[in-house]
Design an enzyme around this catalytic site. Structure first.
Site, short mmCIF file in Angstrom:
data_model
loop_
_atom_site.label_atom_id
_atom_site.label_comp_id
_atom_site.label_asym_id
_atom_site.label_seq_id
_atom_site.Cartn_x
_atom_site.Cartn_y
_atom_site.Cartn_z
N ARG A 23 0.82 -1.22 0.00
CA ARG A 23 0.00 0.00 0.00
C ARG A 23 0.85 1.26 0.00
NH1 ARG A 23 -3.76 -0.39 4.91
NH2 ARG A 23 -1.84 -1.23 5.75
N ASN A 41 -6.08 -2.74 2.12
CA ASN A 41 -6.03 -4.18 2.31
C ASN A 41 -7.45 -4.68 2.47
OD1 ASN A 41 -3.24 -4.46 2.27
ND2 ASN A 41 -3.03 -4.35 4.48
#
Length: 93
Positions: A23, A41
């Protein structure tokens, strides 16, 4: 960032993509490309992202998602074209 050359794409990345700095690396790549959107996520172990910006930059980050950061092991990437929402900034969720 609205305009005729702005596209949006939703991406779901499968594989070993959580706990490998995916990320944050994605956020950096998006900001370098002046893209807006978000990355998160998901409970099923995937990473989901939304990218908005010029088509060339969106295409480039989607290609980056096919490998991700060095410790990721991407097995599959799903891409869906979406309508741009005029987002600002890029968030890690």
């Amino acid at each position: 960032m609205a305009g005729p050359d702005v596209v949006a794409r939703e991406v779901v990345v499968h594989g070993r993509v959580q706990g490998v700095f995916f990320r944050e690396s994605c956020r950096r790549e998006a900001q370098q490309g002046s893209l807006t959107g978000w990355v998160s996520n998901e409970p099923d172990g995937t990473v989901r992202a939304w990218f908005e910006g010029p088509k060339a930059q969106v295409d480039a980050i989607c290609e980056w998602c096919r490998h991700g950061p060095p410790s990721a092991r991407v097995t599959r990437v799903e891409l869906v074209n979406r309508q741009p929402e005029g987002l600002s900034g890029f968030d890690v969720r």
